[in-house]
Enzyme design. Sequence first.
Site, short mmCIF file in Angstrom:
data_model
loop_
_atom_site.label_atom_id
_atom_site.label_comp_id
_atom_site.label_asym_id
_atom_site.label_seq_id
_atom_site.Cartn_x
_atom_site.Cartn_y
_atom_site.Cartn_z
N CYS A 7 4.71 98.80 19.75
CA CYS A 7 5.32 98.11 20.52
C CYS A 7 4.78 98.55 21.91
O CYS A 7 3.95 99.01 22.45
CB CYS A 7 6.49 98.43 20.94
N THR A 8 3.97 97.47 22.66
CA THR A 8 3.20 97.48 23.69
C THR A 8 3.70 98.42 25.15
O THR A 8 3.26 98.56 25.98
CB THR A 8 3.38 96.09 24.56
N HIS A 9 5.31 99.29 25.52
CA HIS A 9 5.21 99.89 26.02
C HIS A 9 5.07 101.38 25.52
O HIS A 9 5.02 101.97 26.75
CB HIS A 9 6.84 100.06 25.98
N ASP A 64 4.70 88.10 26.76
CA ASP A 64 5.70 89.22 26.38
C ASP A 64 7.10 88.90 27.13
O ASP A 64 7.62 87.98 27.58
CB ASP A 64 4.84 90.21 26.81
N SER A 65 8.15 89.10 26.73
CA SER A 65 9.29 89.23 26.47
C SER A 65 9.25 90.23 28.23
O SER A 65 10.53 89.68 28.79
CB SER A 65 10.17 90.28 25.41
N THR A 122 7.87 92.28 18.77
CA THR A 122 8.76 91.14 18.68
C THR A 122 9.15 90.11 18.82
O THR A 122 9.02 89.27 17.46
CB THR A 122 10.20 91.57 20.03
N CYS A 138 3.62 91.21 22.24
CA CYS A 138 4.73 91.36 22.20
C CYS A 138 4.82 91.34 21.10
O CYS A 138 5.21 90.56 20.14
CB CYS A 138 5.57 90.32 22.50
N GLU A 171 10.88 102.27 30.87
CA GLU A 171 10.61 101.50 31.69
C GLU A 171 11.44 101.78 33.50
O GLU A 171 10.94 101.71 34.46
CB GLU A 171 11.55 100.17 31.54
N GLY A 206 14.28 92.39 21.43
CA GLY A 206 13.98 93.01 19.85
C GLY A 206 15.29 93.09 19.76
O GLY A 206 15.40 93.98 18.90
#
Lengths: 276, 276
Positions: free
Chosen positions: A192-194, A16-17, A81, A79, A158, A49
């Site tokens: 989005c994985t968040h 992932d980023s 993106t 990810c 985050e 992103g």
Amino acid sequence: MSGNKTGDCRPIGVFDSGVGGLSVVRWLEQLLPGEDIVYFGDVGRVPYGTRSREVIHRYASEDLRFLADREVKLIVAACGTASSVIGPELIKKLPVPYTGVIQPTAAAAAAATQNGRVGIIGTAATIASGSFVRALGQLSPALQTVGRGCPLLVPLVENGYIDFENQVTRLVLQDYLRDIVDFGADTLILGCTHFPLLAPIIADLLGPGVTLIDSGLATARYAAKLLQTSGSQNPAKTGGRQQYYISEHTETFAATARLFLGHDIQAEFALAETPL
Amino acid sequence: MSGNKTGDCRPIGVFDSGVGGLSVVRWLEQLLPGEDIVYFGDVGRVPYGTRSREVIHRYASEDLRFLADREVKLIVAACGTASSVIGPELIKKLPVPYTGVIQPTAAAAAAATQNGRVGIIGTAATIASGSFVRALGQLSPALQTVGRGCPLLVPLVENGYIDFENQVTRLVLQDYLRDIVDFGADTLILGCTHFPLLAPIIADLLGPGVTLIDSGLATARYAAKLLQTSGSQNPAKTGGRQQYYISEHTETFAATARLFLGHDIQAEFALAETPL
């Protein structure tokens, strides 16, 4: 290095980023507790992103190569993106099977919708790429979709703004979800994985009539199916080990990783600098 | 290339990790309308605020070199995060005078406070570096300070959450400013070049008893003084030209630049890859 009917002990590679892909790791841990996992988080170049498509493509190519060089049996781009820019020209260069988050998540959404109206939220780049809309259209041309870029959700997650009563996050989400509600979607892709960390608030705002599709869960399920189909599962049923690499040691990585996984991890420094 | 009593027509060099430094450019345009400006925005590696100190130091060294190579007469690090890591070891390598945002802003705050209590808000990295606290302590050891990292303010500004009635931004700021209010500060340093766009809301929340110190204005004033002292002002009183370089063409740059400057700009692509 073996892939036969008695199983394949090589790890699953996930990148992932940054930390978001850990939401895929969390599901892999639960669904496939015997599998080893190698994770690469490109923390030193996060966020993808907001980058240009060309730059994201280069980073994704380097991330794929990093995992391919680590003798994994399957590569997961965890990810949205990165997944949205990884096409056949990169996939055909990989020595092992690959999945991004787009296809499995779109398939789960297409299976879930009753009224044929699917909403999608993601980073600005993921929504602008149209990847989910294209994948849904290929699965079922009759589906109607609406997408909304939500650039503030990653910073909110985050920074820990994820508690159920958080008024800031609720206000931001109310704004972002307005189009989805007006559209009458009965299914919403958390692209989005968040975003799964905000699922309780999103579910509360949208009510029980809307099914949320967690891209982490959908992707982990698809990875499990890929391993099963090819007979390359790890014969062990428990005790899988995780190895974490990050491209920068930041102040906040450990705390954010804990938000995603619910436990502490140790990460080693490594850079992804060579394209496929 | 000349620096004599009749003036110096070379441009002023300004850099930032992204667009925030444009708030310094805006003040330079107003205070020194005859000066040419070369701006470098490291948009391709933004944000610096979440990177490790070592990485920020390397990026800052490359940014300084980029401007030094462009025949400027003065270099301004218009970035709280970069300024906080640029020390004598880098400054002594520069062929021209230098200022960051820390010293001029701390001096303006020390001059403004009546009760000796100064609050500081900035990115997490700027606050963690203690740079403003050290600079204030050197100016006046009796000053008392409290700092608060505000990691969500940059994303909020860059996504346009800057209108006076914005409830999201107000809620986030109320939380961030609580320590400052409890401390009884009569002066607040806006220690990030993005924050002046939130000054009306901050002023409204803190009331008239607290003086806000805009790091963009303080830095531009100090730059003007440096040029005056050394007799290297541009003899022209109007007509200064600006040249903008950015390290990535992103979707959002033009719109965000407009938020900061109030007018449109054209930017060329360039990378800062060589350290001082």
